[in-house]
Design a protein around this motif. Structure first.
Motif, short mmCIF file in Angstrom:
data_model
loop_
_atom_site.label_atom_id
_atom_site.label_comp_id
_atom_site.label_asym_id
_atom_site.label_seq_id
_atom_site.Cartn_x
_atom_site.Cartn_y
_atom_site.Cartn_z
N LEU B 185 4.30 10.73 12.68
CA LEU B 185 3.07 10.04 12.85
C LEU B 185 2.56 9.30 11.30
N ILE B 186 2.78 8.27 11.24
CA ILE B 186 2.30 7.46 9.89
C ILE B 186 0.92 6.73 10.48
N ASN B 187 -0.21 7.44 10.23
CA ASN B 187 -1.21 7.19 10.67
C ASN B 187 -2.36 6.40 9.82
N GLY B 188 -3.31 5.78 10.08
CA GLY B 188 -4.30 5.23 9.16
C GLY B 188 -5.17 6.42 8.77
N LEU B 189 -6.43 6.15 7.97
CA LEU B 189 -7.29 7.26 7.58
C LEU B 189 -7.75 7.85 8.53
N GLU B 190 -7.50 9.37 8.86
CA GLU B 190 -7.96 10.06 10.12
C GLU B 190 -9.58 10.51 9.95
N SER B 191 -10.08 9.98 8.93
CA SER B 191 -11.58 9.96 8.82
C SER B 191 -12.11 8.93 9.89
N MET B 192 -11.42 7.77 10.10
CA MET B 192 -11.54 6.83 11.11
C MET B 192 -11.48 7.18 12.34
N ASP B 193 -12.44 6.89 13.35
CA ASP B 193 -12.33 7.59 14.61
C ASP B 193 -11.16 6.91 15.46
N PHE B 194 -10.52 5.77 15.06
CA PHE B 194 -9.38 5.09 15.99
C PHE B 194 -8.21 6.07 15.44
N ALA B 195 -8.17 6.39 14.25
CA ALA B 195 -6.99 7.12 13.72
C ALA B 195 -6.88 8.52 14.49
N ALA B 216 4.21 18.43 8.40
CA ALA B 216 4.87 17.78 7.41
C ALA B 216 5.23 16.53 8.26
N LEU B 217 5.29 16.33 9.16
CA LEU B 217 5.57 15.04 10.02
C LEU B 217 4.29 13.92 10.17
N MET B 218 2.92 14.64 9.73
CA MET B 218 1.85 13.92 10.10
C MET B 218 1.53 13.37 8.80
N VAL B 219 1.33 11.94 8.45
CA VAL B 219 0.60 11.50 7.38
C VAL B 219 -0.48 10.62 7.67
N SER B 220 -1.39 10.53 6.94
CA SER B 220 -2.67 9.49 7.03
C SER B 220 -2.94 8.85 5.61
N HIS B 221 -2.95 7.67 5.85
CA HIS B 221 -3.29 6.88 4.66
C HIS B 221 -3.80 5.44 5.08
N GLU B 222 -4.28 4.81 4.00
CA GLU B 222 -4.66 3.47 4.19
C GLU B 222 -3.42 2.58 4.72
N MET B 223 -3.61 1.83 5.51
CA MET B 223 -2.39 1.37 6.21
C MET B 223 -1.91 -0.28 5.35
N THR B 224 -1.25 0.16 4.42
CA THR B 224 -0.73 -0.79 3.48
C THR B 224 0.77 -0.83 3.66
N GLU B 225 1.52 -1.82 3.33
CA GLU B 225 2.96 -1.77 3.42
C GLU B 225 3.51 -0.90 2.41
N PHE B 226 2.80 -0.70 1.27
CA PHE B 226 3.35 -0.03 0.37
C PHE B 226 3.39 1.61 0.64
N ASN B 227 2.37 1.83 1.31
CA ASN B 227 1.65 3.36 1.93
C ASN B 227 2.91 3.57 2.88
N GLY B 228 3.15 2.79 4.03
CA GLY B 228 4.00 2.95 4.88
C GLY B 228 5.64 3.10 4.31
N TYR B 229 5.87 2.19 3.25
CA TYR B 229 7.31 2.51 2.42
C TYR B 229 7.30 4.03 1.86
N ASP B 230 6.36 4.35 1.01
CA ASP B 230 6.33 5.59 0.38
C ASP B 230 6.45 6.60 1.44
N ALA B 231 5.38 6.64 2.44
CA ALA B 231 5.42 7.88 3.59
C ALA B 231 6.86 7.90 4.21
N THR B 232 7.61 6.80 4.46
CA THR B 232 8.75 6.92 5.11
C THR B 232 9.67 7.54 4.34
#
Lengths: 349, 349
Positions: B185-195, B216-232
């Motif tokens: 799961l590549i999630n948005g910031l989990e301090s946000m309710d939706f995430a 290890a399979l759950m990450v939570s970040h600001e949802m940018t292209e770059f973060n998606g890339y890095d996380a993957t």
DNA sequence: CAGGAAATTGAAAGCGCTTTGAAAATCGGG
DNA sequence: CCCGATTTTCAAAGCGCTTTCAATTTCCTG
């Protein structure tokens, strides 16, 4: 809690309370303290509408954002521009009013803003090459600043723009000097003034490097990831494909990169790319070494500057027009390199 | 041109002119015509502030947009949400006021809005799991609608949300049924309710399919292209990498795709991806057959609905809280397929 | 044609603030 | 202690609109 109530609580006249809160000198320090304390305690804020009516100032700035009727598209650069402008407004006690409009009702909207007097000035977005808004804006009696410029004469009104022409001439020249002879331009909609100037800069540089423009290498679209991808595939399928690409937005650059990868091309080696980069918060260009060689011109900063400019104009409406032309920074990244061998750049000159 | 001048031109009282323009019945058709004609001719519009002062209505809606102070990031979904809301406001004669704020001054901003009375209601954006705004909002006396929900009790206030939990449970289940056992799961910031809700849905589905969650399979970040890339990339480097990914935004999905391509993985064959898709205008998901399997929930439509809801609440402030829970649509695209052989999904059961 | 009802218009107050011009309070010097 | 100068405060008008209540005009009926 309104002013009358507050002044009754304090046993003072509205006049004195108003003056105390607005920092007029003719009120004693003692009462000023008392008033401030009471205002805080009762969470008093002057009613915006009443204050505006009395002062003749709305303390609000309007942003008119054209919604491209073709695709009902809201350009993400507005988000960052507005974030920048918003900072300045907040600092000066101004509110920000947003109006979105299609081309149809545009004229009526501006006239409305002028007559309703709900804002003290407006920021005009997305000027086109052919744009009848300039006359309109000069007609309604409201200060305004244009983000960008209209086609036609560029004096007689306030604007803030980046030097699109020079930026793209620079980038094109940079690619030419790397030996590229087939340089494609993946531009935004060229009915938009910024895109037209970018094309002009591109053509100018081609000309300076004795390269003749090829219409097949020039495309113009809404700047989406998808369009960038499609355009690139089409370009690569050309009998004589480009070795370098220039794109008007980081978002389309993402699509360009995808298409190149898909064709097994390594950026900076097999193909070169320079992207314009508005420095949008969601599309940062790599880390220390940028992924893309780019023309950097942070749009958030444009927002800040345009807002400051407009506030200045509002304070002094009869000033001569202010203009600000910002230069983009050419930032070398990993996506550019010398033209690949088949073109034998060494042979030339 | 104001009302007094207009009425003098017409030789009528302000009362009659005002009534004629506002469609009151007690004015004769003949004079109504005359008034309308004169108003058009002189381009008359009632002064917003004066009208607001007299009626007690600002005819404006406030949007408070939190600017994540961590990275000074303006989420591009706002652009589309606001475009949708703006449509509705325009149709009902409302203006839209935008305030951007960091967490610091948040409380003061809301109190300001409540006391200054410059808007008739507000739309609250980006509710967090831990969020002290609910009390604040109930304290200041202004109708409001939340886009999303706060953590904690979800009754007692107006909100419009998509069913994040169910959507992500559904997507996770879909992947599990394709035989995937390691789903990231590549999630948005989990301090946000939706995430947070999305994570809950993900965990719930894992549980239902007898899969144990792996931090290890759950990450939570600001949802940018770059973060998606890095996380993957990080996920793919794991000793036991995932065979399927779930991401909270099309923008990060672009980064995910890039990372996968870079590792030579073909989406839908070597690795599966489901992305949430807000249907942002600049990130359309392929053409006829979407590139990405996705949970589709057009945020522009949310904007329209939230605006309509708020206008309803403003018209009837004592109504019981309205809530609207929208279901996302699971749209099968090219990015999902059965789990690759090494996991031998056929063996199970 | 008178007279009451209905239709139409208007004068004035009020929305909550600022600001002008006048009044009251305070001060300093002879 | 008094008086003019200076501070400090206040009453009231005005910003441009809506709306109440009253006045006027028009209409209809007997």
């Amino acid at each position: 809690m309104n002013l009358r109530e507050l002044s009754q609580v304090l046993g003072l006249s509205q006049t004195t309370v108003s003056r105390a809160l607005n920092g007029y000198p003719e009120v004693s320090e003692a009462t000023r303290q008392k008033v401030a304390a009471a205002a805080r305690k009762h969470n008093y804020r002057p009613n915006t509408r009443a204050k505006g009516l009395a002062t003749g100032r709305a303390m609000a700035i309007g942003h008119v954002i054209p919604v491209s009727s073709q695709h009902e598209v809201v350009n993400p650069v507005f988000a960052d521009f507005i974030a920048g402008a918003g900072e300045i407004y907040a600092r000066h006690g101004y509110d920000m009013m947003l109006s979105l409009t299609g081309n149809r009702e545009e004229a009526r909207l501006y006239r409305d803003l002028g007559a309703k007097r709900s804002v003290d000035g407006i920021i005009v977005h997305a000027p086109r090459v052919e744009d009848d808004r300039l006359d309109l804006l000069q007609d309604i009696n409201l200060p305004f600043v244009v983000h960008g410029r209209f086609g036609g004469p560029t004096d007689g009104y306030n604007w803030l723009d980046m030097n699109n022409r020079r930026a793209f001439a620079r980038a094109t020249g940079f690619l030419a000097e790397l030996g590229h002879r087939r340089i494609a331009l993946i531009n935004g909609l060229e009915s938009m003034d910024f895109a037209a100037r970018r094309r002009d800069g591109y053509l100018e540089a081609l000309n300076n490097h004795a390269l003749s423009p090829d219409p097949a290498l020039m495309v113009s679209h809404e700047m989406t990831e998808f369009n960038g991808y499609d355009a690139t595939l089409a370009l690569l399928d050309l009998p004589c494909p480009p070795t370098a690409l220039l794109t008007s937005s980081m978002i389309s650059a993402l699509g360009v990169r995808r298409a190149c990868h898909e064709r097994g091309l390594v950026m900076g080696r097999d193909i070169s790319l320079i992207s314009h980069d508005d420095d949008l918060s969601y599309f940062r260009n790599g880390g220390r070494v940028p992924d893309f060689t780019s023309l950097r011109s942070p749009v958030r900063d444009h927002g800040r500057r345009a807002a400051e400019m407009l506030l200045r104009v509002i304070d002094d409406p009869d000033s001569t027009p202010i203009t600000e032309l910002l230069e983009a920074e050419l930032q070398i990244g990993l996506s550019t390199g010398p033209a690949p061998a088949p073109l034998r750049p060494a042979r030339q000159g």
